[in-house]
Write an enzyme that holds these catalytic residues in place. Structure first.
Site, PDB file in Angstrom:
ATOM      1  N   HIS A  38       0.820  -1.214   0.000  1.00  8.73           N
ATOM      2  CA  HIS A  38       0.000   0.000   0.000  1.00  8.73           C
ATOM      3  C   HIS A  38       0.853   1.263   0.000  1.00  8.73           C
ATOM      4  O   HIS A  38       1.976   1.272   0.506  1.00  8.73           O
ATOM      5  CB  HIS A  38      -0.910   0.017   1.234  1.00  8.73           C
ATOM      6  CG  HIS A  38      -2.236  -0.620   1.015  1.00  8.73           C
ATOM      7  ND1 HIS A  38      -3.423   0.056   1.168  1.00  8.73           N
ATOM      8  CD2 HIS A  38      -2.562  -1.870   0.630  1.00  8.73           C
ATOM      9  CE1 HIS A  38      -4.431  -0.761   0.900  1.00  8.73           C
ATOM     10  NE2 HIS A  38      -3.927  -1.950   0.573  1.00  8.73           N
ATOM     11  N   GLU A 107      -6.001  -0.723  -6.428  1.00  5.39           N
ATOM     12  CA  GLU A 107      -7.017   0.152  -5.853  1.00  5.39           C
ATOM     13  C   GLU A 107      -6.626   1.596  -6.114  1.00  5.39           C
ATOM     14  O   GLU A 107      -5.455   1.968  -6.019  1.00  5.39           O
ATOM     15  CB  GLU A 107      -7.146  -0.058  -4.330  1.00  5.39           C
ATOM     16  CG  GLU A 107      -7.473  -1.459  -3.909  1.00  5.39           C
ATOM     17  CD  GLU A 107      -6.228  -2.235  -3.535  1.00  5.39           C
ATOM     18  OE1 GLU A 107      -5.170  -1.622  -3.270  1.00  5.39           O
ATOM     19  OE2 GLU A 107      -6.299  -3.474  -3.525  1.00  5.39           O
TER      20      GLU A 107
END
Length: 323
Positions: A38, A107
């Protein structure tokens, strides 16, 4: 038999802590480990997002047995696939063959940072397919030159290549991604215990390949404290991948989950210290046909008590249930 894994959740702990946690997970007896990749945490309350490839390099040297895997890396926006191939090959060498490369279409939360926009899911799957083809070509050795619809590769070569390239996993959430994974992946990755996803994966060529799920849990001797922590840090999880892949910032997840209650979270995430509750949460994955399930203990500061409890109580209960 279902193997039980440990998740290095980079959104909730710093890099040194993450390495310490996976060392302890190996000592506790977890069968494998995975790590999220992330740039942002899901919610500000999680508070972290170190560069996972540095963490994994340190983890490869600090451990000796436990397999490592990205869960998952998007090889199409922040990273060019040729660079992902180089990173994965290096990790396979550092870990002496313990690394698996988990990939997904990404994402918006993490990939928007390079300013390339966020295309439709169809385009994201096109990008992922082309990226996997480039990575596999580089794993085969020799020079690779390609001019594709989305990526150019100009005489690239991996100069440090392991004898066995890392297996490639692909994350799925529906028929289209299952079709891609069935053709291109060595294993399938999903966060929902849906047998239909695995059936679709099998139909498109995935039969007999490993299938890896993931389950958030929140251990604490005080169940109310566990529920409070799960709500504060993980209430986004129940939104589903079609929502989670689209929102661009932790503040958007704050707004999208403002009406999620602690009871809502406790209804989907096992909280407390009753091992049977955790066993029953894993059971749908086992019944759906998953061969591996990685647990995510919620809360960076709660990892050590969870790992101690896992070694003494949880892992024996899970192995008795699913051996």
């Amino acid at each position: 038999m279902v193997q039980i894994g440990y998740t290095m959740m980079t959104e909730q702990a710093g890099p040194r802590e993450l390495v310490g946690h996976v060392v302890r997970a190996e000592e506790a007896g977890f069968d494998f480990s995975v790590a999220s990749d992330h740039y942002f945490p899901w919610l500000r309350s999680q508070g972290h997002a170190p560069y996972v490839w540095s963490v994994l390099g340190a983890a490869a040297h600090a451990t000796s047995r436990i397999p490592l895997m990205t869960y998952v890396t998007c090889p199409t926006f922040r990273y060019h696939p040729a660079v992902v191939a180089q990173k994965a090959a290096t990790l396979q060498l550092l870990s002496q063959g313990r690394f698996r490369l988990g990939l997904g279409s990404g994402e918006n939360l993490n990939e928007h940072v390079v300013g390339g926009g966020w295309p439709s899911v169809d385009v994201r799957h096109e990008l992922l397919e082309e990226a996997v083809e480039i990575i596999r070509a580089l794993f085969e050795g020799g020079h690779v030159t390609r001019h594709g619809a989305h990526f150019d590769v100009d005489s690239a070569r991996l100069w440090d290549l392991p004898d066995q390239p890392p297996p490639i996993g692909i994350a799925v959430s529906g028929e289209q991604s299952c079709r891609l994974a069935g053709r291109l992946a060595d294993l399938v990755i999903a966060t929902e215990p849906e047998a239909g996803l695995l059936e679709a994966f099998d139909r498109h060529g995935g039969e007999g390949k490993p299938r890896v799920g993931q389950l958030p849990v929140c251990h604490d001797s005080d169940r109310d404290a566990a529920v409070e922590r799960a709500h504060a840090q993980f209430r986004w999880f129940g939104s589903g991948w079609k929502v989670n892949s689209e929102l661009p910032h932790p503040d958007a997840f704050e707004q999208a989950t403002q009406f999620v209650t602690p009871d809502d979270v406790a209804g989907s995430i096992p909280c407390g210290d009753d091992p049977e509750a955790f066993v029953e949460a894993v059971r749908p994955f086992a019944e759906a046909g998953y061969t591996e399930v990685a647990l995510v203990q919620i809360g960076g500061e709660s990892q050590e008590p969870f790992l101690d409890w896992s070694a003494k109580t949880l892992l024996p209960a899970l192995r008795e249930a699913f051996a």
